[in-house]
Design an enzyme around this catalytic site. Structure first.
Site, PDB file in Angstrom:
ATOM      1  N   CYS A   1      -2.983  14.712 -21.979  1.00 50.21           N
ATOM      2  CA  CYS A   1      -2.771  13.739 -23.066  1.00 50.21           C
ATOM      3  C   CYS A   1      -2.462  12.339 -22.527  1.00 50.21           C
ATOM      4  CB  CYS A   1      -1.665  14.220 -24.010  1.00 50.21           C
ATOM      5  SG  CYS A   1       0.004  14.134 -23.329  1.00 50.21           S
TER       6      CYS A   1
ATOM      7  N   HIS B   1      -1.418   1.267  -4.331  1.00 47.29           N
ATOM      8  CA  HIS B   1      -1.763   2.682  -4.169  1.00 47.29           C
ATOM      9  C   HIS B   1      -0.872   3.578  -5.029  1.00 47.29           C
ATOM     10  CE1 HIS B   1      -3.931   1.989  -0.053  1.00 47.29           C
ATOM     11  NE2 HIS B   1      -4.672   1.670  -1.079  1.00 47.29           N
TER      12      HIS B   1
ATOM     13  N   GLN C   1       0.838  -1.196   0.000  1.00 46.28           N
ATOM     14  CA  GLN C   1       0.000   0.000   0.000  1.00 46.28           C
ATOM     15  C   GLN C   1       0.874   1.248   0.000  1.00 46.28           C
ATOM     16  OE1 GLN C   1      -2.063  -1.702   3.674  1.00 46.28           O
ATOM     17  NE2 GLN C   1      -3.748  -0.642   2.716  1.00 46.28           N
TER      18      GLN C   1
ATOM     19  N   CYS D   1       2.752  18.158 -24.194  1.00 42.79           N
ATOM     20  CA  CYS D   1       1.693  19.154 -24.404  1.00 42.79           C
ATOM     21  C   CYS D   1       1.727  20.309 -23.414  1.00 42.79           C
ATOM     22  CB  CYS D   1       0.317  18.466 -24.384  1.00 42.79           C
ATOM     23  SG  CYS D   1      -0.262  18.079 -22.709  1.00 42.79           S
TER      24      CYS D   1
ATOM     25  N   SER E   1       0.435  -3.554   8.410  1.00 39.57           N
ATOM     26  CA  SER E   1      -0.860  -3.016   7.972  1.00 39.57           C
ATOM     27  C   SER E   1      -1.914  -3.362   9.005  1.00 39.57           C
ATOM     28  CB  SER E   1      -1.266  -3.590   6.610  1.00 39.57           C
ATOM     29  OG  SER E   1      -2.585  -3.165   6.288  1.00 39.57           O
TER      30      SER E   1
END
Ligand code: ZN
Length: 259
Positions: free
Chosen positions: A139, A128, A110, A164, A202
């Site tokens: 673009c 993530h 994560q 761009c 986690s």
């Protein structure tokens, strides 16, 4: 043998090592807790200190980025600096060694901090997203973040698309944004097909990632949980270690590798 750990923790370490040795397709799932010993704050956590001055939904959400990308980049700068200055810790290195020794097939993380890769892990699924690339908001060209990191960290220059000229967005999953589809599909597959899932650092609170160990269990996999605080799956796990990952994982690895 050092005696800094309790007997039940030492037994848990031995038991986890036995399960790892007996597995053929182990998957490791890691969260922010594996990088806190490296000094990386959890950018989604209320306790990280990042949200004392900011409302996460006002800066770290997709809509905030679209509305005010320069404000977003100015907020992210300290966190990004912390991430790029952080070093992998013994937990990251231990997991990489288990992969090199053939015990771990996949690392699902994560975290966006690249510390698993820097520790030597090869097959890392960043559910993530990560700080390693940027995508154009107009673009959709994707570029390597490398050339943009220094001007940004040193002088606060926001990155613009070489094709761009539109602002580039880092490829991390912001609040209100979908997980990267291809990576997420692979993470689900790996969880379904593994015979052991090791959850490290986690609390299994952030969906949908928190559901992956359940998918592994449904398919008969073993579950080893290493986290400071309890999780909703503690009752279903073969081994639960409420310990510091940087302390316990190297001990498990040494036991697995017979050192
Ligand atoms: Zn572009």
């Amino acid at each position: 043998m050092m005696t800094d750990l309790s007997v039940s923790t030492l037994m848990g370490i031995r038991c986890a090592a036995d399960i790892i040795r007996g597995s053929k397709h182990a998957v490791v799932l890691t969260g922010a807790g594996i990088s806190t010993p490296s000094g990386v704050p959890d950018f989604r956590s209320k306790d990280s200190g990042l949200w004392e001055k900011f409302d996460p939904f006002e800066v770290a959400s997709l809509s905030a980025f679209r509305y005010n990308p320069l404000g977003f980049y100015s907020w992210l700068r300290n966190l990004a600096r912390g991430i790029f200055e952080a070093m992998p810790n013994p937990a990251h290195y231990g997991i990489a060694r288990l992969e090199q020794a053939g015990y771990v097939q996949t690392v699902i993380t994560q975290n966006i901090d690249l510390l698993h890769q820097r520790a030597g892990s090869k097959n890392v699924l960043e559910v993530h997203g990560s700080m390693s690339s940027l995508t154009c908001t107009s673009c959709y060209r994707t570029v390597d973040a490398l050339g943009y990191i220094e001007p940004y960290l040193e002088r606060g220059e926001a990155p613009y698309c070489p094709a761009c000229g539109s602002i580039l967005k880092p490829d991390l999953v912001l609040m209100g944004e979908q997980l990267p589809a291809r990576v997420w599909l692979k993470a689900q597959e790996a969880s379904k097909n593994c015979d052991l899932m090791i959850v490290a650092g986690s609390s299994l609170e952030v969906l949908p990632v928190a559901g992956l160990p359940m998918r592994a269990l449904e398919n008969g996999a073993h579950l080893v949980l290493i986290n400071h605080t309890p999780t909703y799956l503690d009752v279903r796990a073969d081994v639960v270690l409420h310990e510091d990952v940087a302390q316990v994982i190297p001990r498990i690895v040494a036991e697995v590798l017979g050192e």
